[in-house]
Design a protein around this motif. Structure first.
Motif, PDB file in Angstrom:
ATOM      1  N   VAL A   1       0.832  -1.196   0.000  1.00 48.33           N
ATOM      2  CA  VAL A   1       0.000   0.000   0.000  1.00 48.33           C
ATOM      3  C   VAL A   1       0.872   1.254   0.000  1.00 48.33           C
ATOM      4  O   VAL A   1       0.575   2.246  -0.673  1.00 48.33           O
ATOM      5  N   GLY A   2       1.990   1.202   0.733  1.00 45.81           N
ATOM      6  CA  GLY A   2       2.888   2.349   0.792  1.00 45.81           C
ATOM      7  C   GLY A   2       3.537   2.695  -0.525  1.00 45.81           C
ATOM      8  O   GLY A   2       4.035   3.818  -0.709  1.00 45.81           O
ATOM      9  N   LEU A   3       3.540   1.767  -1.471  1.00 45.61           N
ATOM     10  CA  LEU A   3       4.136   2.045  -2.777  1.00 45.61           C
ATOM     11  C   LEU A   3       3.393   3.135  -3.536  1.00 45.61           C
ATOM     12  O   LEU A   3       3.953   3.779  -4.419  1.00 45.61           O
ATOM     13  N   VAL A   4       2.111   3.305  -3.216  1.00 46.81           N
ATOM     14  CA  VAL A   4       1.306   4.301  -3.935  1.00 46.81           C
ATOM     15  C   VAL A   4       0.935   5.477  -3.042  1.00 46.81           C
ATOM     16  O   VAL A   4      -0.034   6.187  -3.303  1.00 46.81           O
ATOM     17  N   GLY A   5       1.701   5.689  -1.972  1.00 47.83           N
ATOM     18  CA  GLY A   5       1.506   6.867  -1.154  1.00 47.83           C
ATOM     19  C   GLY A   5       0.630   6.621   0.062  1.00 47.83           C
ATOM     20  O   GLY A   5       0.197   5.504   0.337  1.00 47.83           O
ATOM     21  N   ASP A   6       0.350   7.699   0.774  1.00 45.80           N
ATOM     22  CA  ASP A   6      -0.463   7.619   1.981  1.00 45.80           C
ATOM     23  C   ASP A   6      -1.947   7.554   1.627  1.00 45.80           C
ATOM     24  O   ASP A   6      -2.427   8.314   0.781  1.00 45.80           O
ATOM     25  N   SER A   7      -2.661   6.633   2.266  1.00 48.62           N
ATOM     26  CA  SER A   7      -4.119   6.523   2.132  1.00 48.62           C
ATOM     27  C   SER A   7      -4.573   6.480   0.675  1.00 48.62           C
ATOM     28  O   SER A   7      -5.371   7.313   0.227  1.00 48.62           O
ATOM     29  N   PRO A   8      -4.098   5.515  -0.109  1.00 47.49           N
ATOM     30  CA  PRO A   8      -4.458   5.482  -1.535  1.00 47.49           C
ATOM     31  C   PRO A   8      -5.863   4.915  -1.769  1.00 47.49           C
ATOM     32  O   PRO A   8      -6.439   4.250  -0.914  1.00 47.49           O
ATOM     33  N   ARG A   9      -6.373   5.199  -2.962  1.00 43.58           N
ATOM     34  CA  ARG A   9      -7.639   4.623  -3.419  1.00 43.58           C
ATOM     35  C   ARG A   9      -7.316   3.329  -4.187  1.00 43.58           C
ATOM     36  O   ARG A   9      -6.574   3.368  -5.174  1.00 43.58           O
ATOM     37  N   ILE A  10      -7.888   2.219  -3.741  1.00 44.46           N
ATOM     38  CA  ILE A  10      -7.593   0.912  -4.327  1.00 44.46           C
ATOM     39  C   ILE A  10      -8.890   0.228  -4.738  1.00 44.46           C
ATOM     40  O   ILE A  10      -9.886   0.277  -4.005  1.00 44.46           O
ATOM     41  N   VAL A  11      -8.874  -0.414  -5.901  1.00 44.88           N
ATOM     42  CA  VAL A  11      -9.990  -1.242  -6.354  1.00 44.88           C
ATOM     43  C   VAL A  11      -9.535  -2.690  -6.335  1.00 44.88           C
ATOM     44  O   VAL A  11      -8.500  -3.026  -6.922  1.00 44.88           O
ATOM     45  N   LEU A  12     -10.288  -3.537  -5.642  1.00 47.57           N
ATOM     46  CA  LEU A  12     -10.014  -4.970  -5.554  1.00 47.57           C
ATOM     47  C   LEU A  12     -11.013  -5.707  -6.429  1.00 47.57           C
ATOM     48  O   LEU A  12     -12.225  -5.647  -6.188  1.00 47.57           O
ATOM     49  N   VAL A  13     -10.514  -6.369  -7.470  1.00 48.46           N
ATOM     50  CA  VAL A  13     -11.352  -7.147  -8.383  1.00 48.46           C
ATOM     51  C   VAL A  13     -11.026  -8.615  -8.176  1.00 48.46           C
ATOM     52  O   VAL A  13      -9.860  -9.015  -8.254  1.00 48.46           O
ATOM     53  N   SER A  14     -12.044  -9.415  -7.911  1.00 45.28           N
ATOM     54  CA  SER A  14     -11.791 -10.819  -7.601  1.00 45.28           C
ATOM     55  C   SER A  14     -12.691 -11.733  -8.415  1.00 45.28           C
ATOM     56  O   SER A  14     -13.750 -11.340  -8.908  1.00 45.28           O
ATOM     57  N   ALA A  15     -12.231 -12.974  -8.535  1.00 45.36           N
ATOM     58  CA  ALA A  15     -13.017 -14.042  -9.157  1.00 45.36           C
ATOM     59  C   ALA A  15     -12.761 -15.292  -8.330  1.00 45.36           C
ATOM     60  O   ALA A  15     -11.812 -16.030  -8.581  1.00 45.36           O
ATOM     61  N   LEU A  16     -13.585 -15.485  -7.317  1.00 46.52           N
ATOM     62  CA  LEU A  16     -13.427 -16.605  -6.405  1.00 46.52           C
ATOM     63  C   LEU A  16     -14.473 -17.665  -6.705  1.00 46.52           C
ATOM     64  O   LEU A  16     -15.584 -17.367  -7.134  1.00 46.52           O
ATOM     65  N   ASP A  17     -14.124 -18.921  -6.444  1.00 49.70           N
ATOM     66  CA  ASP A  17     -14.993 -20.027  -6.817  1.00 49.70           C
ATOM     67  C   ASP A  17     -16.216 -20.160  -5.916  1.00 49.70           C
ATOM     68  O   ASP A  17     -17.308 -20.466  -6.369  1.00 49.70           O
ATOM     69  N   GLN A  18     -16.027 -19.941  -4.646  1.00 45.14           N
ATOM     70  CA  GLN A  18     -17.144 -20.188  -3.726  1.00 45.14           C
ATOM     71  C   GLN A  18     -17.346 -18.980  -2.815  1.00 45.14           C
ATOM     72  O   GLN A  18     -17.802 -17.941  -3.248  1.00 45.14           O
ATOM     73  N   SER A  19     -17.017 -19.149  -1.534  1.00 48.21           N
ATOM     74  CA  SER A  19     -17.265 -18.097  -0.554  1.00 48.21           C
ATOM     75  C   SER A  19     -16.377 -16.891  -0.822  1.00 48.21           C
ATOM     76  O   SER A  19     -15.268 -17.011  -1.328  1.00 48.21           O
ATOM     77  N   ASP A  20     -16.895 -15.710  -0.444  1.00 47.33           N
ATOM     78  CA  ASP A  20     -16.086 -14.501  -0.566  1.00 47.33           C
ATOM     79  C   ASP A  20     -15.437 -14.143   0.764  1.00 47.33           C
ATOM     80  O   ASP A  20     -14.999 -13.008   0.952  1.00 47.33           O
ATOM     81  N   ASP A  21     -15.347 -15.112   1.685  1.00 49.49           N
ATOM     82  CA  ASP A  21     -14.722 -14.847   2.983  1.00 49.49           C
ATOM     83  C   ASP A  21     -13.284 -14.380   2.814  1.00 49.49           C
ATOM     84  O   ASP A  21     -12.819 -13.490   3.541  1.00 49.49           O
ATOM     85  N   ASP A  22     -12.551 -15.006   1.854  1.00 46.91           N
ATOM     86  CA  ASP A  22     -11.167 -14.601   1.618  1.00 46.91           C
ATOM     87  C   ASP A  22     -11.092 -13.152   1.142  1.00 46.91           C
ATOM     88  O   ASP A  22     -10.184 -12.406   1.515  1.00 46.91           O
ATOM     89  N   ASP A  23     -12.045 -12.748   0.324  1.00 50.13           N
ATOM     90  CA  ASP A  23     -12.098 -11.376  -0.158  1.00 50.13           C
ATOM     91  C   ASP A  23     -12.335 -10.404   0.990  1.00 50.13           C
ATOM     92  O   ASP A  23     -11.706  -9.347   1.068  1.00 50.13           O
ATOM     93  N   ILE A  24     -13.257 -10.765   1.866  1.00 44.54           N
ATOM     94  CA  ILE A  24     -13.579  -9.901   2.997  1.00 44.54           C
ATOM     95  C   ILE A  24     -12.374  -9.768   3.916  1.00 44.54           C
ATOM     96  O   ILE A  24     -12.056  -8.675   4.402  1.00 44.54           O
ATOM     97  N   GLU A  25     -11.669 -10.885   4.139  1.00 45.76           N
ATOM     98  CA  GLU A  25     -10.475 -10.846   4.976  1.00 45.76           C
ATOM     99  C   GLU A  25      -9.389  -9.985   4.345  1.00 45.76           C
ATOM    100  O   GLU A  25      -8.735  -9.186   5.022  1.00 45.76           O
ATOM    101  N   LEU A  26      -9.195 -10.129   3.023  1.00 50.21           N
ATOM    102  CA  LEU A  26      -8.198  -9.315   2.327  1.00 50.21           C
ATOM    103  C   LEU A  26      -8.570  -7.845   2.380  1.00 50.21           C
ATOM    104  O   LEU A  26      -7.711  -6.972   2.580  1.00 50.21           O
ATOM    105  N   GLU A  27      -9.848  -7.547   2.214  1.00 53.87           N
ATOM    106  CA  GLU A  27     -10.314  -6.165   2.299  1.00 53.87           C
ATOM    107  C   GLU A  27      -9.981  -5.566   3.661  1.00 53.87           C
ATOM    108  O   GLU A  27      -9.469  -4.433   3.754  1.00 53.87           O
ATOM    109  N   ALA A  28     -10.239  -6.326   4.717  1.00 53.76           N
ATOM    110  CA  ALA A  28      -9.965  -5.831   6.068  1.00 53.76           C
ATOM    111  C   ALA A  28      -8.470  -5.588   6.272  1.00 53.76           C
ATOM    112  O   ALA A  28      -8.060  -4.590   6.887  1.00 53.76           O
TER     113      ALA A  28
END
Length: 270
Positions: free
Chosen positions: A34-61
């Motif tokens: 995250v620090g590579l793009v400066g302080d408090s950057p705007r990030i878009v997370l695009v995912s394609a997961l097979d089943q639950s999105d729990d991993d996505d939620i954990e990564l988001e957190a």
């Protein structure tokens, strides 16, 4: 081929990240990304997961805890969603996009040839970093390592190549690395395409390819670089499916955190 550079702009970094297990080192590694793009950057997370999105939620957190001020998460389930105007507008304004997937083909079939894919390529060419995590790292390449068998020995059919996003044509990425016993499939892929370098990326490890094509390693694992430029012999074209491949004179580098490598001249950087 990668998109053409915008006038007077440098291409954004291409960030290939191995799998991120839930351990104490992952937040620190994400903080550095995250620090590579400066302080408090705007990030878009695009995912394609097979089943639950729990991993996505954990990564988001974890990304928010690492310092991301605005994070917009989009889980793709159809190609139509890659044409969503609201998401495209967010990508247009983002300072980094992160691709997350469990299978490279799952993501590439949803994104390939869409407006989203073209926008990612254009934004990267104008300076926006693009990060792929786990299988999402494989999708960054023009020649995507879509699937393959485990094991240290290359076999005919042990690696399947498919078109990726095409942000770089210099490397073929496997997010497994030698520590995950996937060296054989990366060797098999390079026997079919000895133009590119092979990158095997361990878990909790990142390979950052900068605008100058210098690669830097971060994290607690290693990045295996396989250079086939001086390959003397391969019998891959003469074998039946499943037979072991003979390859000679491959060059292998095993790099750890802090190491740098010049992709143009194919040598380490002091």
């Amino acid at each position: 081929m990668p998109a053409k550079l915008a006038p007077e702009r440098s291409r954004g970094s291409i960030i290939a990240c191995g799998e991120l297990p839930a351990n104490q080192r992952t937040p620190q590694l994400l903080g550095r990304l995250v620090g590579l793009v400066g302080d408090s950057p705007r990030i878009v997370l695009v995912s394609a997961l097979d089943q639950s999105d729990d991993d996505d939620i954990e990564l988001e957190a974890m990304l928010i805890a690492a310092g991301c001020s605005q994070l917009h998460r989009h889980a793709l389930t159809s190609r139509a969603e890659a044409e969503n105007r609201q998401m495209l507008d967010l990508v247009e304004q983002a300072e980094m996009i992160i691709l997350n997937a469990e299978q490279p083909l799952k993501l590439s079939t949803l994104v390939g040839g869409t407006t989203l894919a073209r926008l990612i390529r254009r934004r990267n060419a104008s300076g926006m970093p693009v990060c792929g995590i786990g299988a999402g790292a494989a999708v960054l390449c023009e020649h995507m390592l879509a699937s393959g068998a485990h094991g240290p020995t290359p076999h005919v059919g042990s690696a399947t190549l498919a078109p990726g996003l095409g942000l770089t044509n210099r490397v073929v990425i496997d997010q497994g690395g030698h520590a995950s016993d996937r060296l054989g499939r990366l060797l098999a892929a390079l026997a079919l395409n000895p133009f590119a370098l092979g990158l095997g990326i361990d878990a909790s490890t990142v390979a950052i390819i900068g605008p100058d094509n210098a690669l830097e390693v971060l994290g607690s694992g290693g990045v295996t670089i396989i250079d086939p430029s001086e390959m003397a012999d391969s019998n891959a074209a003469d074998l039946e499916h499943g037979e072991p491949i003979r390859i000679t004179n491959m060059r292998l580098h095993s790099l750890t955190g802090g190491a740098r490598f010049d992709l143009d001249f194919r040598r380490t950087i002091d």
